[in-house]
Motif scaffolding. Structure first.
Motif, PDB file in Angstrom:
ATOM      1  N   LYS A 167       0.851  -1.181   0.000  1.00  0.00           N
ATOM      2  CA  LYS A 167       0.000   0.000   0.000  1.00  0.00           C
ATOM      3  C   LYS A 167       0.895   1.242   0.000  1.00  0.00           C
ATOM      4  O   LYS A 167       2.112   1.128   0.216  1.00  0.00           O
ATOM      5  CB  LYS A 167      -0.933  -0.025   1.215  1.00  0.00           C
ATOM      6  N   PRO A 168       0.343   2.422  -0.251  1.00  0.00           N
ATOM      7  CA  PRO A 168       1.197   3.618  -0.329  1.00  0.00           C
ATOM      8  C   PRO A 168       2.048   3.853   0.910  1.00  0.00           C
ATOM      9  O   PRO A 168       3.173   4.377   0.801  1.00  0.00           O
ATOM     10  CB  PRO A 168       0.179   4.754  -0.527  1.00  0.00           C
ATOM     11  N   ASP A 169       1.542   3.474   2.083  1.00  0.00           N
ATOM     12  CA  ASP A 169       2.262   3.801   3.317  1.00  0.00           C
ATOM     13  C   ASP A 169       2.726   2.600   4.122  1.00  0.00           C
ATOM     14  O   ASP A 169       3.398   2.743   5.136  1.00  0.00           O
ATOM     15  CB  ASP A 169       1.377   4.680   4.209  1.00  0.00           C
ATOM     16  N   ARG A 170       2.402   1.392   3.682  1.00  0.00           N
ATOM     17  CA  ARG A 170       2.783   0.223   4.484  1.00  0.00           C
ATOM     18  C   ARG A 170       2.599  -1.064   3.683  1.00  0.00           C
ATOM     19  O   ARG A 170       1.985  -1.059   2.606  1.00  0.00           O
ATOM     20  CB  ARG A 170       1.952   0.156   5.767  1.00  0.00           C
ATOM     21  N   LEU A 171       3.121  -2.164   4.252  1.00  0.00           N
ATOM     22  CA  LEU A 171       2.902  -3.502   3.713  1.00  0.00           C
ATOM     23  C   LEU A 171       1.877  -4.210   4.595  1.00  0.00           C
ATOM     24  O   LEU A 171       1.914  -4.108   5.824  1.00  0.00           O
ATOM     25  CB  LEU A 171       4.205  -4.298   3.695  1.00  0.00           C
ATOM     26  N   VAL A 172       0.966  -4.960   3.946  1.00  0.00           N
ATOM     27  CA  VAL A 172      -0.106  -5.623   4.686  1.00  0.00           C
ATOM     28  C   VAL A 172      -0.186  -7.085   4.257  1.00  0.00           C
ATOM     29  O   VAL A 172      -0.175  -7.391   3.055  1.00  0.00           O
ATOM     30  CB  VAL A 172      -1.470  -4.934   4.447  1.00  0.00           C
ATOM     31  N   LEU A 173      -0.275  -7.971   5.239  1.00  0.00           N
ATOM     32  CA  LEU A 173      -0.463  -9.392   4.959  1.00  0.00           C
ATOM     33  C   LEU A 173      -1.920  -9.623   4.571  1.00  0.00           C
ATOM     34  O   LEU A 173      -2.834  -9.119   5.228  1.00  0.00           O
ATOM     35  CB  LEU A 173      -0.113 -10.206   6.208  1.00  0.00           C
ATOM     36  N   ILE A 174      -2.156 -10.382   3.489  1.00  0.00           N
ATOM     37  CA  ILE A 174      -3.514 -10.635   3.014  1.00  0.00           C
ATOM     38  C   ILE A 174      -3.743 -12.129   2.821  1.00  0.00           C
ATOM     39  O   ILE A 174      -2.794 -12.909   2.714  1.00  0.00           O
ATOM     40  CB  ILE A 174      -3.807  -9.892   1.690  1.00  0.00           C
ATOM     41  N   ASP A 175      -5.019 -12.524   2.760  1.00  0.00           N
ATOM     42  CA  ASP A 175      -5.364 -13.924   2.515  1.00  0.00           C
ATOM     43  C   ASP A 175      -5.649 -14.108   1.015  1.00  0.00           C
ATOM     44  O   ASP A 175      -5.587 -13.144   0.239  1.00  0.00           O
ATOM     45  CB  ASP A 175      -6.536 -14.346   3.404  1.00  0.00           C
ATOM     46  N   PRO A 176      -5.978 -15.321   0.552  1.00  0.00           N
ATOM     47  CA  PRO A 176      -6.173 -15.545  -0.887  1.00  0.00           C
ATOM     48  C   PRO A 176      -7.330 -14.771  -1.503  1.00  0.00           C
ATOM     49  O   PRO A 176      -7.424 -14.679  -2.720  1.00  0.00           O
ATOM     50  CB  PRO A 176      -6.435 -17.067  -0.967  1.00  0.00           C
ATOM     51  N   ARG A 177      -8.208 -14.200  -0.689  1.00  0.00           N
ATOM     52  CA  ARG A 177      -9.327 -13.421  -1.219  1.00  0.00           C
ATOM     53  C   ARG A 177      -9.066 -11.917  -1.136  1.00  0.00           C
ATOM     54  O   ARG A 177      -9.929 -11.113  -1.466  1.00  0.00           O
ATOM     55  CB  ARG A 177     -10.606 -13.778  -0.467  1.00  0.00           C
ATOM     56  N   GLY A 178      -7.879 -11.545  -0.647  1.00  0.00           N
ATOM     57  CA  GLY A 178      -7.535 -10.135  -0.570  1.00  0.00           C
ATOM     58  C   GLY A 178      -7.915  -9.469   0.735  1.00  0.00           C
ATOM     59  O   GLY A 178      -7.747  -8.257   0.881  1.00  0.00           O
ATOM     60  N   ASN A 179      -8.426 -10.240   1.704  1.00  0.00           N
ATOM     61  CA  ASN A 179      -8.746  -9.664   3.017  1.00  0.00           C
ATOM     62  C   ASN A 179      -7.462  -9.300   3.749  1.00  0.00           C
ATOM     63  O   ASN A 179      -6.540 -10.115   3.848  1.00  0.00           O
ATOM     64  CB  ASN A 179      -9.547 -10.669   3.857  1.00  0.00           C
TER      65      ASN A 179
END
Length: 302
Positions: A167-179
């Motif tokens: 993301k513009p300001d950070r990294l985010v862990l997501i699941d296979p559906r993008g949650n």
């Protein structure tokens, strides 16, 4: 002296009555013995059975009282009496048992059910507790149940981490559906598939289907960029870039690239970029410009 004659019919009736009485007694004794043996086979102590039956009797009585008082217009009074009776009998939440938690912070689960502490068991709204748990990012599903007399049991089904979304300001862990599950540091993101580009979070499931078309390539892909809200660029762990066409043409192009790589070992070779956007042709770019030879999708160099 007159003789008194006894009626044989009366004697038979008396004997038959005694026989029926003996059979009934034997049947009751047999039934009682079977019931006692069945109760003994169950994994509960006599005290636990007493408390259970006490709770059933109290619940039935309070149910009747609730109905009467509801019609009388005083449901809050019935609810208060229900709470007091259940609490006096020991049927209130004093323990919470959580299972299924492996990756998420278990403390978050306890915080969501903290409001139920010391609440009478009949008044615990299981659906409301479940709804609060489903608000947690890691929770895909939750089952909430009562374990009498005093335990609230929580079974958590966690989401599975799949990739890292930039993301513009950070990294985010997501699941296979993008949650989105939780923020992740750059160090912890190493080795995980990186997904980026405007609108990429909404395309994670599509990307999964795309990569499933060529499963042999999946372990070699480092990142995927959603370009122009219409197509994907894939970057391999070697640093080489593969430009795929948009829409339904992406998966066949990726499969064809996998075949070309099997014949010519493109991954790890001289090309630093492979463009598959033009039908029936792959354009290769080397470090110092276009590669000497281009490649048709029949596998032949030109």
């Amino acid at each position: 002296m007159a003789k008194v004659k006894r009626s044989p019919t009366g004697v038979r009736r008396s004997a038959a009555a005694r026989n029926r009485s003996q059979k009934a007694h034997a049947a009751r004794k047999h039934t009682s013995g079977l019931f006692d043996r069945a109760m003994a086979a169950l994994p509960f102590t006599e005290e636990q059975w007493h408390r259970f039956f006490l709770f059933v009797i109290i619940a039935a009585g309070l149910g009747i009282a609730w109905t009467i008082t509801s019609y009388a217009g005083v449901p809050e009074m019935a609810k208060a009496e229900l709470a007091k009776s259940a609490s006096r009998s020991g049927f209130e939440v004093s323990r919470v048992r959580v299972s299924g938690v492996e990756r998420m912070n278990e403390q978050q689960v306890y915080e969501r059910v903290l409001a139920e502490q010391d609440r009478p068991m009949p008044l615990v709204e299981l659906d409301a507790v479940r709804a609060r748990l489903l608000d947690l990012p890691w929770v895909a599903d939750a089952r909430v149940s009562r374990q009498l007399p005093d335990t609230l049991k929580i079974d958590i089904v966690e989401r599975v981490p799949h990739a890292v979304l930039r993301k513009p300001d950070r990294l985010v862990l997501i699941d296979p559906r993008g949650n989105e599950l939780e923020p992740i540091s750059s160090k912890n993101a190493e080795g995980k598939l990186l997904i980026e580009g405007p609108g990429a979070a909404r395309q994670v499931e599509e990307l999964g289907r795309l990569l499933d078309a060529a499963p042999a390539l999946k372990p070699q892909i480092a990142s995927a960029e959603w370009v122009g809200n219409r197509r994907w660029n894939l970057t391999f762990k070697t640093g080489q870039l593969l430009a795929l066409p948009e829409g339904d043409l992406g998966a066949p192009a990726l499969v064809k690239f996998a075949q070309l790589d099997g014949m010519h070992r493109l991954i790890g070779g001289k090309p630093i970029a492979i463009d598959m956007r033009v039908p029936d042709r792959a354009y290769l770019r080397c470090a110092d410009g276009p590669c000497p030879k281009q490649m048709a999708l029949n596998g032949k160099a030109e």
